[in-house]
Design an enzyme around this catalytic site. Structure first.
Site, PDB file in Angstrom:
ATOM      1  N   ASN A   1      29.900 -36.532  22.612  1.00 59.29           N
ATOM      2  CA  ASN A   1      29.620 -35.413  23.069  1.00 59.29           C
ATOM      3  C   ASN A   1      27.837 -34.932  21.650  1.00 59.29           C
ATOM      4  OD1 ASN A   1      30.472 -35.360  19.804  1.00 59.29           O
ATOM      5  ND2 ASN A   1      31.009 -33.009  20.080  1.00 59.29           N
TER       6      ASN A   1
ATOM      7  N   HIS B   1      40.792 -37.654  22.874  1.00 57.52           N
ATOM      8  CA  HIS B   1      41.321 -36.315  21.935  1.00 57.52           C
ATOM      9  C   HIS B   1      42.252 -35.660  22.312  1.00 57.52           C
ATOM     10  CE1 HIS B   1      39.483 -33.366  19.990  1.00 57.52           C
ATOM     11  NE2 HIS B   1      40.529 -32.650  20.611  1.00 57.52           N
TER      12      HIS B   1
ATOM     13  N   HIS C   1      30.274 -38.189  14.612  1.00 64.26           N
ATOM     14  CA  HIS C   1      29.492 -37.248  15.215  1.00 64.26           C
ATOM     15  C   HIS C   1      28.156 -37.834  15.035  1.00 64.26           C
ATOM     16  CE1 HIS C   1      32.436 -36.192  17.777  1.00 64.26           C
ATOM     17  NE2 HIS C   1      33.440 -35.957  16.806  1.00 64.26           N
TER      18      HIS C   1
ATOM     19  N   ASP D   1      36.402 -39.267  12.149  1.00 63.25           N
ATOM     20  CA  ASP D   1      35.554 -38.490  13.140  1.00 63.25           C
ATOM     21  C   ASP D   1      35.279 -37.280  12.238  1.00 63.25           C
ATOM     22  OD1 ASP D   1      35.701 -35.705  14.801  1.00 63.25           O
ATOM     23  OD2 ASP D   1      37.805 -35.679  14.413  1.00 63.25           O
TER      24      ASP D   1
HETATM   25 ZN    ZN Z   1      38.199 -35.437  18.402  1.00 60.46          ZN
END
Ligand code: ZN
Length: 430
Positions: free
Chosen positions: A96, A181, A64, A307
Site C-alpha cells: 500500500n 488483512h 509498511h 505491522d
Molecule cells: Zn493490515
C-alpha cells in the site's frame, strides 16, 4: 569479505535444534563453523559475545515502508536503519505505497533501493488487486518474477470473495501465499477502536471482532475450495484464533501471524484517547489478548510480525476518531516479545523461530537459520538488559509508539548482515 569470530555466545538456531554456549565463525559473509573453542589463527577479528544470545537475523514479514509516495513518514533507508536496530535483517514490505506494488517495475525499484541502502534485505509483497481496489487481479506471475514473495492487499482487505478465490487459485499454482488483512468494512467502517465497553466509555465508533472473524471464516471456506495457501495478517480476536486452529486441524494450508501489540496490550491503552494505541485491527479485550497468547503457545500462530506502520505526528494528533491507524514496531518487536519467554509461554528457541525460521519457511526465503553455509545474517542480543524507550531515539522517521517512556527488557546489541557488522549498541555502521 570479512571474517569474524563470535566468542562464547549463547547460540540458538531453531532450524538445527542448536541451543548451546559456543563460538561461531563467519567467513566470506557466510556461517563457516559453530563449536566450542574454535581456533583463530590470529588473522580473524574476534568479538566477545559472552552472556548474549546469538540467533538468526530476525525476519519481519509485515512492514509498511511508505516509499514510494510517503517518504516524510518513512523511507527505505530509515526503515532499514530501524530494522537492523531491532535485529531485523530481512523484511517484507506491504503493497500500500503510492504507487501501489501492483506492477513489476515498482517491485524491482523497491528491491534495488533496499540493496543500495545495503542494511536490510527487502522482500516485497505484491498486490493481489490493481491499486488495491479489490476488483481486478494483478499480473501475479510477473510480480513474482520481479521478486515479490507473496501477495496481499494489506492496508485494505481483499473484500471481494470472487477476487479472493481467484487469488488463492493463481497464487497457489506457483506455491505462493495470499496474506489477508481480514476486515469486513461493512462492519467496521467509521470505527476507530475495538467495539465494546471502551468504545462506549469514550463515545467513539467501534470495530467489532466479527469484522475480522467473518472475513476469515469466508476465506477459510475459499481455501478449502481452492487448495490455496492462506495467511492471516495481524490476528487479533479470540474467534479468529479459534477459526485458524480449526482449519489447521482439518489440514488446510492456513497460517497466521500476530503483532507484538496484540499479545502485549489491550484496549485499555486508548483510555486516555491515546492515538498511539490506535491500530487496525484495534487493540482488543483481555480475553482476546489471552487467546492470541494461547495461539502462539500451541503453534496456531507460527509467526510474529510487527505491522510496522509509521505515521507523521500530524496524522496522529488530530483526535482519536480521525487519527491514522498503526504504530512503528521494528525497534520494539524483540524486547516486547521476550515477555512471552519470561511468562513461560514460549521457550527462547520457539520465540526466535517465530521471528526468523518460520516466516522464512512460509515465504521460501533463504534465511532464518545459522546453518553452515547460510548467509551470516545474525542478531545478537542481551535478553535481560533493562532500558527505557525514548521515541526520539528511534531510527524510524516516525515516532508513533505506545511504548514511549516505558521500561523494556531485552536489547539488541549487534546486528550482522552477510557477515558485516551493521548495527552496534545504538549506532548504525554504514
Ligand atoms: Zn493490515
Amino acid at each position: 569479505m570479512s571474517s569474524l569470530l563470535l566468542r562464547n555466545g549463547h547460540i540458538i538456531d531453531p532450524a538445527n535444534g542448536c541451543d548451546e554456549i559456543a563460538d561461531l565463525r563467519i567467513e566470506d559473509g557466510r556461517i563457516a563453523a559453530i563449536g566450542q573453542g574454535l581456533s583463530n589463527d590470529g588473522a580473524v577479528q574476534e568479538l566477545d559475545v559472552g552472556g548474549l544470545v546469538v540467533c538468526p537475523g530476525l525476519i519481519d514479514m509485515h512492514v509498511h515502508l511508505r516509499e514510494p509516495g510517503q517518504e516524510w513518514k518513512e523511507d527505505i533507508e530509515s526503515a532499514s536503519r530501524a530494522a537492523v536496530a531491532g535485529g531485523v535483517t530481512r523484511m517484507c514490505c506491504m503493497p500500500n505505497t503510492q504507487p501501489t506494488l501492483d506492477h513489476a517495475g515498482v517491485v524491482t525499484q523497491v528491491i534495488m533501493r533496499a540493496r543500495q541502502v545495503g542494511l536490510c534485505e527487502v522482500h516485497p509483497i505484491g498486490a493481489v488487486s490493481r491499486c488495491l481496489a479489490g476488483r481486478e487481479l494483478t499480473e501475479m506471475r510477473e510480480l513474482a518474477r520481479a521478486g515479490a514473495v507473496a501477495f496481499s492487499d494489506d492496508g485494505m482487505p481483499v473484500w471481494h470473495a470472487g477476487v479472493m478465490r481467484k487469488a488463492l487459485e493463481y497464487a497457489s499454482s506457483f506455491g505462493f501465499l495470499v496474506i489477508q488483512h481480514a476486515e469486513d468494512k461493512q462492519l467496521t467502517d467509521g470505527g476507530c477502536i475495538n467495539e465494546g465497553w471502551m468504545s462506549t466509555q469514550l463515545g467513539v465508533e467501534g470495530m467489532p471482532a466479527e469484522g475480522e472473524d467473518a472475513m476469515i471464516a469466508r476465506d477459510i471456506m475459499l481455501t478449502r475450495r481452492t487448495g490455496g495457501r492462506y495467511h492471516v495478517a495481524h490476528i487479533s480476536t479470540r474467534g479468529a484464533v479459534a477459526l485458524v486452529r480449526e482449519a489447521q486441524r482439518e489440514g488446510l494450508q492456513v497460517t497466521a501471524e500476530a503483532a507484538p501489540h496484540h499479545f502485549a496490550l489491550t484496549e485499555e491503552e486508548v483510555m486516555a484517547y491515546n492515538a498511539d494505541a490506535k491500530m487496525s485491527p484495534p487493540l482488543r479485550t483481555e480475553a482476546d489478548r489471552q487467546a492470541v497468547v494461547e495461539g502462539l503457545r500451541d503453534g496456531t500462530i507460527s509467526v510474529i510480525a510487527t505491522d510496522h506502520a509509521p505515521h507523521h505526528i500530524d496524522d496522529k494528533r488530530c483526535g482519536l476518531s480521525c487519527a491514522a491507524f498503526g504504530i512503528v514496531g521494528l525497534e520494539t518487536m524483540l524486547p516486547v516479545s521476550l515477555q512471552l519467554v519470561r511468562d513461560g509461554v514460549l521457550s527462547m528457541s520457539e520465540l526466535i523461530a517465530k521471528m526468523s525460521l518460520n516466516p522464512a519457511r512460509l515465504l521460501g526465503l533463504d534465511g532464518g537459520t545459522l546453518s553452515i553455509g547460510a548467509p551470516a545474517d545474525v542478531c545478537i542480543f542481551d535478553a535481560t538488559e533493562r532500558w527505557v524507550l525514548d521515541r526520539e531515539a528511534l531510527f524510524s522517521k516516525s515516532k508513533n509508539t505506545p511504548w514511549h517512556g516505558r521500561e523494556m527488557s531485552g536489547r539488541v546489541c549487534y546486528t550482522l548482515k552477510q557477515g558485516r557488522l551493521v548495527y552496534q549498541r545504538g549506532k548504525i555502521l554504514d
